[in-house]
Design a protein around this motif. Sequence first.
Motif, short mmCIF file in Angstrom:
data_model
loop_
_atom_site.label_atom_id
_atom_site.label_comp_id
_atom_site.label_asym_id
_atom_site.label_seq_id
_atom_site.Cartn_x
_atom_site.Cartn_y
_atom_site.Cartn_z
N GLY A 54 29.28 26.17 38.87
CA GLY A 54 29.42 25.84 37.47
C GLY A 54 30.79 25.37 37.04
N SER A 55 31.74 25.27 37.96
CA SER A 55 33.04 24.73 37.60
C SER A 55 32.93 23.24 37.37
N THR A 56 33.67 22.73 36.39
CA THR A 56 33.55 21.33 36.00
C THR A 56 34.87 20.60 36.13
N ASN A 57 34.76 19.29 36.26
CA ASN A 57 35.92 18.42 36.32
C ASN A 57 35.54 17.09 35.69
N TYR A 58 36.49 16.48 34.99
CA TYR A 58 36.22 15.26 34.26
C TYR A 58 37.29 14.22 34.50
N ALA A 59 36.87 12.97 34.48
CA ALA A 59 37.84 11.90 34.46
C ALA A 59 38.66 11.98 33.18
N ASP A 60 39.91 11.61 33.27
CA ASP A 60 40.78 11.70 32.10
C ASP A 60 40.24 10.91 30.91
N SER A 61 39.57 9.82 31.19
CA SER A 61 39.08 8.95 30.13
C SER A 61 37.98 9.58 29.28
N VAL A 62 37.32 10.61 29.80
CA VAL A 62 36.23 11.24 29.06
C VAL A 62 36.49 12.69 28.73
N LYS A 63 37.58 13.22 29.19
CA LYS A 63 37.89 14.63 28.98
C LYS A 63 37.95 14.95 27.48
N GLY A 64 37.28 16.01 27.11
CA GLY A 64 37.23 16.40 25.72
C GLY A 64 36.09 15.79 24.95
N ARG A 65 35.44 14.79 25.52
CA ARG A 65 34.33 14.11 24.86
C ARG A 65 33.00 14.34 25.55
N PHE A 66 33.03 14.47 26.88
CA PHE A 66 31.81 14.63 27.67
C PHE A 66 31.73 16.06 28.20
N THR A 67 30.51 16.54 28.36
CA THR A 67 30.27 17.85 28.95
C THR A 67 29.14 17.75 29.96
N ILE A 68 29.40 18.17 31.19
CA ILE A 68 28.38 18.17 32.22
C ILE A 68 27.83 19.59 32.36
N SER A 69 26.54 19.68 32.61
CA SER A 69 25.90 20.97 32.81
C SER A 69 24.78 20.83 33.83
N ARG A 70 24.30 21.95 34.32
CA ARG A 70 23.22 21.91 35.30
C ARG A 70 22.26 23.06 35.07
N ASP A 71 21.02 22.84 35.46
CA ASP A 71 20.00 23.86 35.42
C ASP A 71 19.35 23.86 36.79
N ASN A 72 19.78 24.77 37.64
CA ASN A 72 19.29 24.79 39.01
C ASN A 72 17.80 25.11 39.09
N ALA A 73 17.30 25.89 38.14
CA ALA A 73 15.88 26.22 38.13
C ALA A 73 15.02 24.99 37.88
N LYS A 74 15.56 24.05 37.12
CA LYS A 74 14.83 22.83 36.80
C LYS A 74 15.28 21.64 37.64
N ASN A 75 16.29 21.86 38.47
CA ASN A 75 16.86 20.78 39.29
C ASN A 75 17.30 19.60 38.43
N THR A 76 17.99 19.92 37.36
CA THR A 76 18.48 18.88 36.46
C THR A 76 19.97 19.01 36.24
N VAL A 77 20.58 17.88 35.96
CA VAL A 77 21.98 17.80 35.58
C VAL A 77 22.07 16.96 34.32
N ASN A 78 22.81 17.44 33.35
CA ASN A 78 22.91 16.75 32.07
C ASN A 78 24.33 16.33 31.79
N LEU A 79 24.46 15.33 30.96
CA LEU A 79 25.76 14.88 30.50
C LEU A 79 25.69 14.65 29.01
N GLN A 80 26.33 15.51 28.25
CA GLN A 80 26.43 15.35 26.82
C GLN A 80 27.65 14.48 26.52
N MET A 81 27.43 13.38 25.86
CA MET A 81 28.48 12.42 25.58
C MET A 81 28.67 12.33 24.07
#
Length: 119
Positions: A54-81
């Motif tokens: 669950g640790s995250t890392n972002y490109a400088d250009s999107v830091k503070g604006r984008f959020t990545i998350s994952r749901d391993n039970a659903k095998n999904t990865v999301n990106l809130q922009m």
Amino acid sequence: QVQVVESGGGLVQPGGSLRLSCAASGSILRYAMGWYRQAPGKQRQLVAAITSGGSTNYADSVKGRFTISRDNAKNTVNLQMNSLKPEDTAVYYCNSEPPRPWFLQGDSWGQGTQVTVSS
């Protein structure tokens, strides 16, 4: 090996928001995952990554604006922009991070989802 399907892209005005989803056909539990994007005339670049823990890392250009998350039970990865800018316009893809040849079936990227930020 899995297949992925990206969705959630669209046309949005500057300052707007989109939520992208990546649905994998199999388990992603053991992999760090990432969202990548490729703008016209540019190389594909990593935008955001999330480890299996669950640790995250972002490109400088999107830091503070984008959020990545994952749901391993659903095998999904999301990106809130949020606070989208015209320079965010690109096709967005998901894959393991770093891309592993054995992760995607046939080492083949998905179709991606188009994000267009324009007034």
